[in-house]
Design an enzyme around this catalytic site. Sequence first.
Site, PDB file in Angstrom:
ATOM      1  N   GLU A   1       0.869  -1.295  -0.005  1.00  0.00           N
ATOM      2  CA  GLU A   1      -0.047  -0.065   0.040  1.00  0.00           C
ATOM      3  C   GLU A   1       0.772   1.303   0.042  1.00  0.00           C
ATOM      4  OE1 GLU A   1      -3.450  -0.112   2.814  1.00  0.00           O
ATOM      5  OE2 GLU A   1      -3.719  -2.521   2.067  1.00  0.00           O
TER       6      GLU A   1
HETATM    7  C1  LIG Z   1       2.234  -9.834   0.557  1.00  0.00           C
HETATM    8  C2  LIG Z   1       1.883  -8.801  -0.476  1.00  0.00           C
HETATM    9  C3  LIG Z   1       0.532  -8.383  -0.824  1.00  0.00           C
HETATM   10  C4  LIG Z   1       0.378  -7.549  -1.760  1.00  0.00           C
HETATM   11  N1  LIG Z   1      -0.907  -7.114  -2.116  1.00  0.00           N
HETATM   12  C5  LIG Z   1      -1.310  -6.546  -3.338  1.00  0.00           C
HETATM   13  C6  LIG Z   1      -2.536  -6.329  -3.612  1.00  0.00           C
HETATM   14  O1  LIG Z   1      -3.562  -6.883  -3.095  1.00  0.00           O
HETATM   15  N2  LIG Z   1      -2.854  -5.607  -4.810  1.00  0.00           N
HETATM   16  C7  LIG Z   1      -1.749  -5.230  -5.507  1.00  0.00           C
HETATM   17  O2  LIG Z   1      -2.018  -4.705  -6.681  1.00  0.00           O
HETATM   18  N3  LIG Z   1      -0.413  -5.381  -5.036  1.00  0.00           N
HETATM   19  C8  LIG Z   1      -0.188  -5.860  -3.937  1.00  0.00           C
HETATM   20  N4  LIG Z   1       1.222  -5.985  -3.683  1.00  0.00           N
HETATM   21  C9  LIG Z   1       2.089  -5.276  -4.098  1.00  0.00           C
HETATM   22  C10 LIG Z   1       2.764  -4.167  -3.333  1.00  0.00           C
HETATM   23  O3  LIG Z   1       1.972  -3.055  -3.391  1.00  0.00           O
HETATM   24  C11 LIG Z   1       4.090  -3.710  -3.918  1.00  0.00           C
HETATM   25  O4  LIG Z   1       5.100  -4.826  -3.821  1.00  0.00           O
HETATM   26  C12 LIG Z   1       4.759  -2.448  -3.649  1.00  0.00           C
HETATM   27  O5  LIG Z   1       3.686  -1.443  -4.218  1.00  0.00           O
HETATM   28  C13 LIG Z   1       5.890  -2.221  -4.092  1.00  0.00           C
HETATM   29  O6  LIG Z   1       6.194  -2.451  -5.523  1.00  0.00           O
HETATM   30  P1  LIG Z   1       7.417  -3.636  -5.731  1.00  0.00           P
HETATM   31  O7  LIG Z   1       7.396  -4.552  -4.737  1.00  0.00           O
HETATM   32  O8  LIG Z   1       7.083  -3.838  -7.119  1.00  0.00           O
HETATM   33  O9  LIG Z   1       8.728  -2.470  -5.560  1.00  0.00           O
HETATM   34  P2  LIG Z   1       9.356  -1.656  -6.255  1.00  0.00           P
HETATM   35  O10 LIG Z   1       8.214  -0.568  -6.940  1.00  0.00           O
HETATM   36  O11 LIG Z   1      10.135  -2.296  -7.608  1.00  0.00           O
HETATM   37  O12 LIG Z   1      10.320  -0.929  -5.169  1.00  0.00           O
HETATM   38  C14 LIG Z   1      11.323  -1.431  -5.112  1.00  0.00           C
HETATM   39  C15 LIG Z   1      12.209  -0.747  -3.920  1.00  0.00           C
HETATM   40  O13 LIG Z   1      12.474   0.810  -4.420  1.00  0.00           O
HETATM   41  C16 LIG Z   1      11.886   1.758  -3.942  1.00  0.00           C
HETATM   42  N5  LIG Z   1      11.590   2.879  -4.805  1.00  0.00           N
HETATM   43  C17 LIG Z   1      10.952   2.590  -6.090  1.00  0.00           C
HETATM   44  N6  LIG Z   1      10.617   3.588  -6.569  1.00  0.00           N
HETATM   45  C18 LIG Z   1      11.221   4.800  -6.130  1.00  0.00           C
HETATM   46  C19 LIG Z   1      11.287   5.980  -6.069  1.00  0.00           C
HETATM   47  N7  LIG Z   1      10.959   6.768  -7.084  1.00  0.00           N
HETATM   48  N8  LIG Z   1      12.203   6.886  -5.282  1.00  0.00           N
HETATM   49  C20 LIG Z   1      12.544   6.072  -4.121  1.00  0.00           C
HETATM   50  N9  LIG Z   1      12.482   4.985  -4.114  1.00  0.00           N
HETATM   51  C21 LIG Z   1      11.902   3.916  -4.988  1.00  0.00           C
HETATM   52  C22 LIG Z   1      10.750   1.140  -3.181  1.00  0.00           C
HETATM   53  O14 LIG Z   1      10.699   1.922  -2.020  1.00  0.00           O
HETATM   54  C23 LIG Z   1      11.582  -0.189  -3.087  1.00  0.00           C
HETATM   55  O15 LIG Z   1      12.033  -0.015  -1.712  1.00  0.00           O
HETATM   56  C24 LIG Z   1       1.542  -7.005  -2.401  1.00  0.00           C
HETATM   57  C25 LIG Z   1       2.804  -7.137  -2.399  1.00  0.00           C
HETATM   58  C26 LIG Z   1       2.960  -8.383  -1.545  1.00  0.00           C
HETATM   59  C27 LIG Z   1       4.546  -8.760  -1.028  1.00  0.00           C
END
Ligand SMILES: Cc1cc2nc3c(=O)[nH]c(=O)nc-3n(C[C@H](O)[C@H](O)[C@H](O)COP(=O)(O)OP(=O)(O)OC[C@H]3O[C@@H](n4cnc5c(N)ncnc54)[C@H](O)[C@@H]3O)c2cc1C
Length: 645
Positions: free
Chosen positions: A453
């Site tokens: 979130e």
């Molecule tokens: C258990 C679980 C439940 C989930 N449930 C849902 C769900 O119901 N529906 C859904 O749609 N999604 C869901 N998600 C997805 C979740 O919302 C994403 O994991 C989250 O938004 C982060 O995206 P990512 O993991 O791709 O990380 P990324 O976006 O790849 O980011 C990786 C790292 O880089 C950092 N980062 C990225 N961009 C920037 C920036 N511009 N500046 C600084 N730092 C940055 C992030 O903070 C993070 O530390 C779920 C994930 C998990 C693991």
Amino acid sequence: MLDPVYPGCDAARFFLNFADILDMTELNTKQGQRMGQTALEVAEEAREQEWRLPSFVGELFLGNFRSELVFPFPEQRKEDRKKGDEICAEVSTFLKEHLDPDEVDRTGEIPKKVIDGLAKLGCFGMKVPAEYGGLELSQVNYSRVCHLVASYCASTAVWLSAHQSIGVPQPLMLFGTEEQKRKYLPRFAKGEISAFALTEPDVGSDPANMSTQAAPTEDGNYYLVNGEKLWCTNGPVASVIVVMAQTPPKIVGGREKKQITAFIVETNAKGVEVVHRCRFMGLHGIQNGLLRFTNVRVPKENILLGLGQGLKLALVTLNTGRLTMPAAVTGGAKWCLAVVRKWANKRHQWGKPIGHHEAVAAKIAQMTSTTFAMDSVTWLACALADRKDVDIRLEAAMAKLFCTEACWRISDATLQIRGGRGYETADSLKGRGEEGIAVERVMRDARINTIIEGTSQIMRLFIAREALDPHVRRISPLLDPKRNMFEKLKLLSGFILHYSSWLPKQWLSAPFTKGAEQVPQELKRHVTFVSRMSRCLARNLFISMLFYQRGLEKKQRLLARLVNTGTELFAMTATCSRAALLVSKNPADQSPIELADLFCRDASRRAERQIRSLFFNHDAFAYRIARKMLEGRYQWVEEGIIPPG
Ligand SMILES: Cc1cc2nc3c(=O)[nH]c(=O)nc-3n(C[C@H](O)[C@H](O)[C@H](O)COP(=O)(O)OP(=O)(O)OC[C@H]3O[C@@H](n4cnc5c(N)ncnc54)[C@H](O)[C@@H]3O)c2cc1C
């Protein structure tokens, strides 16, 4: 009198000419367009409406300590509290009788009878209005249930929350047509489960770049959805999912504009497939999957909010949806306190209870005062959401940021205080005759909360963007090519007039603010600190804009320090306001004042540290090191290991 809080260099930095100010407006024009796909601009989409009352936090960033917005601490109405007490009591009894959280962790499943039982209690239609068969709980009561469930079994809380905080009911209640509401809301009230599908394998924090497509059929009555959605919580068990997909682009001003649209998708439709159930470090009982959509026919009536409104829908849904998270993690933190209270008294080492050794005692004191602050921030933000006339986007984002990070630290401290037993599983503890206290499970379950979130990093960018917005809005019309010179000169004089009175004020000490007079004597200095510090924050934010201009977007650590300061100030205010209320209701017990006092002493030091290092730091040096590390120039540091993969 000059403000003594920050004797730093900001005055020197202010000598910038007006040409720089005009330049800076490009933050919102040329550069803003270039950043179109970034998380910063995505925040633009989250704007909902004009509110009757402003955001307390937004005003803090402008140097206005609007105490009347949060003092006195909003109390739950008697009838509402009674309704909440009843459902919490029912859910608590049911869970204790029918659910073993360690079994859920071990087997990776929540028994069907538990889900059915919760559905029977109305737990899948908690916020659904009574006219559609739901419990019609207020935000406070809904959050109270999630807080209670999360304190017992985090996986179960996630089932409820993924369905109701972000799943179909929430956007449907906010944006659905009457027809859509009549069709779906009664189904949820009866116990059907929904999910929210935004993330994809290649897009997480930056959802604007999603690749799932929804193409209209020739007759225009249906859309064919194709793509994959990752980590969709409840996805494998949901009967309905809100899916975000790209619909054909629109031409705006001669240029193509991406359209992201939200669709209600029935999972029994042909072409919906659960490709994989994902398994995680914690939350073993959740149902989360990789979903594939292949030519899924979705009727056009299932579009939510309208074509091209999907990203806005997702972000506005999260504005209040995000409030469940602080409530849930505060439940977890309270569970940790209960564990520590028992253990640090019972366990003796070196002739006395471990809680009497100063190093452990310091942890215990900080955990307790921080949990009090988490509780204050959570219930303040939820109560503000129930008012419905206040802008709470910043408060919700800060509550999520503050509480999830605090909960992680608290679970870590709990594990440390439990020592080896903290690291041992509940089953193993029980297996050798000890009480099965699952601290390691709670810690594993808590870790994801600073990621889902909106990660903590993205929350900080979102908050910073919103904090800057009032300034950017004032400046951007000056650069509008559609305005003539006369209009611009008029705007310019208004602009100069505004800042020539606003800016000097940010150096003057703020008086003790009205509305906060009822704060107990011991806490008055903390409230005064917040009020003074908000001016320091406002001027440093403004000066950062002037100084870095277009580069500010990339100054993430500077922005983070400003946001961290604002977050401490918000938490201090919530804590003092709640302590004042509790003591006014029960003057015999002064303990809320002690906890608020300790939290505020710690928080004010942290805030001062953040401000001190705004312009005096080695961020640029660290950044260069990180880039070199990524280029492999420090690979020698990794010598002597068996590398991953
Ligand atoms: C258990 C679980 C439940 C989930 N449930 C849902 C769900 O119901 N529906 C859904 O749609 N999604 C869901 N998600 C997805 C979740 O919302 C994403 O994991 C989250 O938004 C982060 O995206 P990512 O993991 O791709 O990380 P990324 O976006 O790849 O980011 C990786 C790292 O880089 C950092 N980062 C990225 N961009 C920037 C920036 N511009 N500046 C600084 N730092 C940055 C992030 O903070 C993070 O530390 C779920 C994930 C998990 C693991």
